[in-house]
Design an enzyme around this catalytic site. Structure first.
Site, PDB file in Angstrom:
ATOM      1  N   HIS A 137      -8.244   1.402  -0.795  1.00 53.20           N
ATOM      2  CA  HIS A 137      -8.147   0.485  -1.936  1.00 53.20           C
ATOM      3  C   HIS A 137      -9.518  -0.036  -2.375  1.00 53.20           C
ATOM      4  CE1 HIS A 137      -3.862   0.786  -1.651  1.00 53.20           C
ATOM      5  NE2 HIS A 137      -3.922   0.464  -0.368  1.00 53.20           N
TER       6      HIS A 137
ATOM      7  N   SER B 278       0.835  -1.199   0.000  1.00 56.84           N
ATOM      8  CA  SER B 278       0.000   0.000   0.000  1.00 56.84           C
ATOM      9  C   SER B 278       0.874   1.256   0.000  1.00 56.84           C
ATOM     10  CB  SER B 278      -0.962  -0.041   1.190  1.00 56.84           C
ATOM     11  OG  SER B 278      -1.891   1.009   1.135  1.00 56.84           O
TER      12      SER B 278
END
Length: 265
Positions: free
Chosen positions: A194, A91
């Site tokens: 996300h 991430s």
């Protein structure tokens, strides 16, 4: 072959930078990166409480800056200097890895992650959303349960760990009725990262990205999109932008590390 992997949000804990600040080079770099971002990273890494550094607008720059300063300290302490054969980040850790690969400068990455954190914090504030780790269980049954609860598999970390994301009421329902042989653990994050909930942040970052000159990767930089090495700096930057609202395929990154012949991380 050595790979350097860079952690994402949730890896921060109150006071975690205190031991690192005993190294003068780390303190100097964090002071500089604080000036770049306009955020007191040293304060947040030493005295700020858990709730403060949970704020994604604080956590993201803090994690990337800590990773860069920590890597520099480790690399300078080896003879010959530490040079990994590949890099990857989970991430927001992708931005740390992008600097180590030569795609971005530290200053570019910190400005980008400052705006990424702000944009994602604003997107998170529009609805009560979050993320929970689903540990264990049959992968097919876990996928079915997420679909039934209208949740998204935002992080595919491994066969036994998927991170579900969506509204807090849906996550609570999943926790109340977990898949067989699985447990659901809420994560200390501010929103459903996300996922489509982050779309406003993607649009904002795409505008900034048009003004960023990238370098070419000098070593394999594995994308969270598909786990494969990116071919160019512009491709890496495009991936960093769209990844904000797309699932993290860390399982595929680990598969690529294995295929590359990595023996240590």
């Amino acid at each position: 072959m050595l790979a350097v992997v860079c952690p994402g949000q949730g890896s921060q804990t109150p006071g975690f930078l205190k031991p690192w600040l005993e190294l003068p080079a780390v303190a100097d770099q964090l002071t500089w990166l604080s000036a770049v971002t306009g955020i007191d990273l040293i304060m947040h890494g030493t005295t700020s409480d858990e709730e403060t550094i949970r704020d994604t607008a604080v956590a993201q720059p803090l994690i990337v800056a800590a990773g860069l300063a920590g890597y520099a300290a480790l690399a300078e302490g080896t003879d010959p200097p530490l040079l990994p054969g590949a890099v990857a980040g989970h991430s927001v850790g992708e931005l740390t890895a992008a600097v180590l690969s030569g795609v971005l400068t530290a200053e570019q990455a910190l400005v980008f992650v400052r705006e990424r954190g702000r944009g994602m914090a604003e997107a998170s504030a529009t609805a009560p959303t979050g993320m929970s780790a689903v540990l264990g269980g049959d992968p097919g049954e876990v996928a079915t349960a997420l679909k039934e609860h209208e949740l998204v598999a935002a992080n595919m970390n491994a066969a036994g760990q998927v991170v579900a994301a969506g509204t807090l009421d849906r996550l609570a329902a999943l926790a109340a009725q977990p898949p067989a042989r699985a447990r659901v653990v809420p994560l200390k994050v501010a929103g459903a990262f996300h996922t489509v909930h982050m779309a406003p942040a993607v649009d904002m970052l795409a505008g900034y990205a048009r003004a960023i000159d990238t370098g070419q990767p000098r070593l394999p930089w594995l994308s969270n999109a598909d786990g494969r090495p990116v071919a160019s700096g512009p491709q890496a930057l495009d991936s960093l932008v769209v990844q904000v609202s797309n699932p993290v395929r860390w399982d595929l990154c680990m598969q690529s590390l294995s295929e590359l012949g990595v023996t240590a991380v």
